[in-house]
Motif scaffolding. Sequence first.
Motif, PDB file in Angstrom:
ATOM      1  N   UNK A  58       0.121  -0.991   0.202  1.00  0.00           N
ATOM      2  CA  UNK A  58       0.079   0.139   0.158  1.00  0.00           C
ATOM      3  C   UNK A  58       0.454   1.416   0.032  1.00  0.00           C
ATOM      4  N   UNK A  59       0.682   2.065  -1.124  1.00  0.00           N
ATOM      5  CA  UNK A  59       1.460   3.253  -1.108  1.00  0.00           C
ATOM      6  C   UNK A  59       2.706   3.518  -2.031  1.00  0.00           C
ATOM      7  N   UNK A  65       2.611   3.725 -12.434  1.00  0.00           N
ATOM      8  CA  UNK A  65       1.609   3.240 -13.114  1.00  0.00           C
ATOM      9  C   UNK A  65       0.858   2.891 -12.577  1.00  0.00           C
ATOM     10  N   UNK A  66      -0.928   2.597 -13.213  1.00  0.00           N
ATOM     11  CA  UNK A  66      -2.277   2.730 -12.533  1.00  0.00           C
ATOM     12  C   UNK A  66      -2.509   1.357 -11.321  1.00  0.00           C
ATOM     13  N   UNK A  67      -2.115   0.281 -11.858  1.00  0.00           N
ATOM     14  CA  UNK A  67      -2.826  -1.065 -11.627  1.00  0.00           C
ATOM     15  C   UNK A  67      -1.372  -1.130 -10.784  1.00  0.00           C
ATOM     16  N   UNK A  68      -1.436  -2.602  -9.829  1.00  0.00           N
ATOM     17  CA  UNK A  68      -1.064  -3.615  -8.937  1.00  0.00           C
ATOM     18  C   UNK A  68      -0.614  -5.207  -9.486  1.00  0.00           C
ATOM     19  N   UNK A  69       0.647  -4.862  -9.268  1.00  0.00           N
ATOM     20  CA  UNK A  69       1.166  -6.783  -9.725  1.00  0.00           C
ATOM     21  C   UNK A  69       0.135  -7.260  -8.610  1.00  0.00           C
ATOM     22  N   UNK A  70      -0.055  -8.657  -9.228  1.00  0.00           N
ATOM     23  CA  UNK A  70      -0.536  -9.526  -8.994  1.00  0.00           C
ATOM     24  C   UNK A  70       0.439 -10.671  -7.805  1.00  0.00           C
ATOM     25  N   UNK A  71       0.584 -10.794  -7.014  1.00  0.00           N
ATOM     26  CA  UNK A  71       1.351 -11.476  -6.296  1.00  0.00           C
ATOM     27  C   UNK A  71       1.201 -13.109  -5.943  1.00  0.00           C
ATOM     28  N   UNK A  72      -0.427 -13.153  -6.446  1.00  0.00           N
ATOM     29  CA  UNK A  72      -0.740 -15.103  -6.647  1.00  0.00           C
ATOM     30  C   UNK A  72       0.383 -15.792  -7.439  1.00  0.00           C
ATOM     31  N   UNK A  73       0.297 -15.169  -8.861  1.00  0.00           N
ATOM     32  CA  UNK A  73       0.914 -15.272 -10.023  1.00  0.00           C
ATOM     33  C   UNK A  73       2.795 -15.998  -9.907  1.00  0.00           C
TER      34      UNK A  73
END
Length: 152
Positions: A58-59, A65-73
Amino acid sequence: MSPSVAGLVIIGLMLSCGVYLVLERSLTRMLLGVLLISNAVNLLILVVAGPSGNPPVRGRTVLGRDITADPLAQAMVLTAIVITMGIAAFVLALAYRSYQLTTEEEIERDPEDVRVAQQSGDENTDVRTPRPPQDPDAPADLDELPESETEK
């Protein structure tokens, strides 16, 4: 962002080569096939996960960049790498032990497998004792209720 077609074609080629190698009778080729399949699946997971983005903290932002990476993959790929390493070590131990015992790397055909493959599909060659025909309307032994002593 859609995945590139070239990447998907490379993943498909890796999968098909891996399946071909797994079907060989050489333990080294089987191991290489398992490794190719594993790497192809890892690449597929990363391609399907979507575009790169900000860290999942967070933050934090990187390069606006506007999106957050998916840590699950990434976690799934890391777990798959560890599992593949364990499988590779096991197959290498099997290959080494097989080479010690037979001084050959090729797996021979098992005589019992050949005998089973040569059996015809009809029921006359079945070595088990045949069951008597059962009435489909009759209850099974497990379905029957036990008799109480008062009913006797």
